[in-house]
Every structure is written in structure tokens, then in C-alpha cells.
Design an enzyme around this catalytic site. Structure first.
Site, PDB file in Angstrom:
ATOM      1  N   HIS A  28       0.819  -1.218   0.000  1.00 47.88           N
ATOM      2  CA  HIS A  28       0.000   0.000   0.000  1.00 47.88           C
ATOM      3  C   HIS A  28       0.855   1.272   0.000  1.00 47.88           C
ATOM      4  O   HIS A  28       0.705   2.099  -0.908  1.00 47.88           O
ATOM      5  CB  HIS A  28      -0.999  -0.006   1.157  1.00 47.88           C
ATOM      6  CG  HIS A  28      -1.722   1.289   1.297  1.00 47.88           C
ATOM      7  ND1 HIS A  28      -2.626   1.741   0.355  1.00 47.88           N
ATOM      8  CD2 HIS A  28      -1.648   2.264   2.243  1.00 47.88           C
ATOM      9  CE1 HIS A  28      -3.073   2.933   0.719  1.00 47.88           C
ATOM     10  NE2 HIS A  28      -2.496   3.260   1.865  1.00 47.88           N
ATOM     11  N   HIS A  53       2.886   7.323   5.913  1.00 53.61           N
ATOM     12  CA  HIS A  53       1.608   7.930   6.291  1.00 53.61           C
ATOM     13  C   HIS A  53       0.760   7.078   7.240  1.00 53.61           C
ATOM     14  O   HIS A  53      -0.066   7.624   7.961  1.00 53.61           O
ATOM     15  CB  HIS A  53       0.793   8.327   5.046  1.00 53.61           C
ATOM     16  CG  HIS A  53       0.192   7.186   4.301  1.00 53.61           C
ATOM     17  ND1 HIS A  53       0.900   6.457   3.372  1.00 53.61           N
ATOM     18  CD2 HIS A  53      -1.045   6.650   4.348  1.00 53.61           C
ATOM     19  CE1 HIS A  53       0.113   5.523   2.880  1.00 53.61           C
ATOM     20  NE2 HIS A  53      -1.080   5.620   3.454  1.00 53.61           N
ATOM     21  N   ASP A  54       0.960   5.784   7.290  1.00 50.43           N
ATOM     22  CA  ASP A  54       0.163   4.921   8.175  1.00 50.43           C
ATOM     23  C   ASP A  54       0.913   4.422   9.410  1.00 50.43           C
ATOM     24  O   ASP A  54       0.331   3.718  10.227  1.00 50.43           O
ATOM     25  CB  ASP A  54      -0.343   3.693   7.395  1.00 50.43           C
ATOM     26  CG  ASP A  54      -1.506   4.019   6.476  1.00 50.43           C
ATOM     27  OD1 ASP A  54      -2.224   4.995   6.729  1.00 50.43           O
ATOM     28  OD2 ASP A  54      -1.690   3.277   5.495  1.00 50.43           O
ATOM     29  N   GLU A  57      -0.528   5.190  13.081  1.00 53.08           N
ATOM     30  CA  GLU A  57      -1.784   4.553  13.462  1.00 53.08           C
ATOM     31  C   GLU A  57      -1.727   3.036  13.426  1.00 53.08           C
ATOM     32  O   GLU A  57      -2.524   2.378  14.083  1.00 53.08           O
ATOM     33  CB  GLU A  57      -2.950   5.070  12.612  1.00 53.08           C
ATOM     34  CG  GLU A  57      -2.852   4.768  11.139  1.00 53.08           C
ATOM     35  CD  GLU A  57      -3.868   5.543  10.318  1.00 53.08           C
ATOM     36  OE1 GLU A  57      -4.758   4.897   9.730  1.00 53.08           O
ATOM     37  OE2 GLU A  57      -3.759   6.765  10.243  1.00 53.08           O
ATOM     38  N   ASP A  58      -0.778   2.457  12.680  1.00 53.04           N
ATOM     39  CA  ASP A  58      -0.789   1.006  12.468  1.00 53.04           C
ATOM     40  C   ASP A  58       0.445   0.256  12.958  1.00 53.04           C
ATOM     41  O   ASP A  58       0.498  -0.963  12.817  1.00 53.04           O
ATOM     42  CB  ASP A  58      -0.958   0.699  10.971  1.00 53.04           C
ATOM     43  CG  ASP A  58      -2.327   1.090  10.439  1.00 53.04           C
ATOM     44  OD1 ASP A  58      -3.280   1.158  11.233  1.00 53.04           O
ATOM     45  OD2 ASP A  58      -2.435   1.342   9.231  1.00 53.04           O
ATOM     46  N   ASP A 109      -3.267   8.206  -1.482  1.00 51.91           N
ATOM     47  CA  ASP A 109      -3.699   7.160  -0.548  1.00 51.91           C
ATOM     48  C   ASP A 109      -5.081   6.630  -0.932  1.00 51.91           C
ATOM     49  O   ASP A 109      -5.307   5.413  -0.986  1.00 51.91           O
ATOM     50  CB  ASP A 109      -3.711   7.742   0.868  1.00 51.91           C
ATOM     51  CG  ASP A 109      -4.172   6.766   1.927  1.00 51.91           C
ATOM     52  OD1 ASP A 109      -3.834   5.570   1.852  1.00 51.91           O
ATOM     53  OD2 ASP A 109      -4.882   7.208   2.857  1.00 51.91           O
TER      54      ASP A 109
END
Length: 144
Positions: A28, A53-54, A57-58, A109
């Protein structure tokens, strides 16, 4: 050098994670950066953020790690793009209020998400299409 470092950090951070279609999660952020490059984006901070970018949060990557490796600019962009758990209204409002550079990354995204293989609900797609509409034409909110 820093863009490659961001890619390596992303790959380590998302190691063992999979997308909803079973593919490794790393595909991704790689696709997001590929889309940004197709847009002609060469801004190093934007490309770095595309990979990262993730991560807040992940993964276990911390704000301090991003700050130490890439500085305030990238940290600020990653923070803007960290959505955590938001309902649809919060998601759209946050998207509407992104800065211009963060909006570029968010568009990439969203495009990466809606073009990924695998089944997606109508809600999943419509939520992101509306977010794209808000980025392109913020007045869409006043028309509802």
C-alpha cells in the site's frame, strides 16, 4: 537517501502485517509513492510521508523516531494523515482541513485504496470518493 530510509522503516514497521486482500501491507505505501511519482511529485518530504503515512496509526513507530530521522516537516505531514478511528463525518472534515501537501498524499492514498485488489464495500468506496470530492471541490459540503 532519506526517501530510501523511509521505505526501509516502513517495511520493517509493517513487517508481518497484511492488507484486507491478504497481500503484505507494504504494497500500500509503495503504491501511494508510485502514484505520487506519477503525479510528478519530487518533493522529498511528500515522498517520505507517502511511505510513512500509516505508521503512527498502524505500527509501533513513534513520533520521536519520525522527528529524529526526518524532521518536523515530515512529522507534521504524517500527523495530519493519521486518522485512527474516525466516523465518516470526522474523516471527511479532517480530509477537508488537510494542508495542500497533505492533500496530495491523501489523494494518492485514496486512489491506492480504491484501486487495490480485493472486495470492498460500497460504503468503503463511497466514503473515499466523497473525500476526493472534498479535496477537489470543498463547496460540495454546502450543496448537501
Amino acid at each position: 537517501y532519506k526517501v530510501e530510509l523511509a521505505k526501509q522503516i516502513m517495511m520493517l514497521a509493517h513487517k508481518g502485517q497484511t492488507r484486507w486482500d491478504g497481500r503484505p501491507y507494504k504494497v500500500h505505501p509503495e503504491k501511494v509513492v508510485e502514484i505520487l511519482k506519477m503525479f510528478g511529485i519530487t518533493d522529498e518530504a511528500i515522498l517520505i510521508t507517502g511511505y510513512l503515512h500509516d505508521v503512527l496509526e498502524d505500527t509501533d513507530v513513534s513520533e520521536e523516531q519520525i522527528l529524529g530521522n526526518f524532521g518536523n516537516d515530515v512529522l507534521g505531514l504524517v500527523q495530519e494523515l493519521t486518522y485512527n478511528t474516525l466516523n465518516d463525518e470526522q474523516y471527511w472534515n479532517k480530509t477537508l482541513n488537510l494542508t495542500g501537501r497533505a492533500k496530495l498524499i491523501k489523494v494518492a492514498d485514496i486512489l491506492a485504496n480504491i484501486t487495490d485488489k480485493g472486495a470492498k464495500s460500497n460504503h468503503f468506496i463511497l466514503k473515499r470518493v466523497k473525500a476526493l470530492q472534498l479535496i477537489i471541490n470543498p463547496e460540495v459540503l454546502s450543496k448537501e
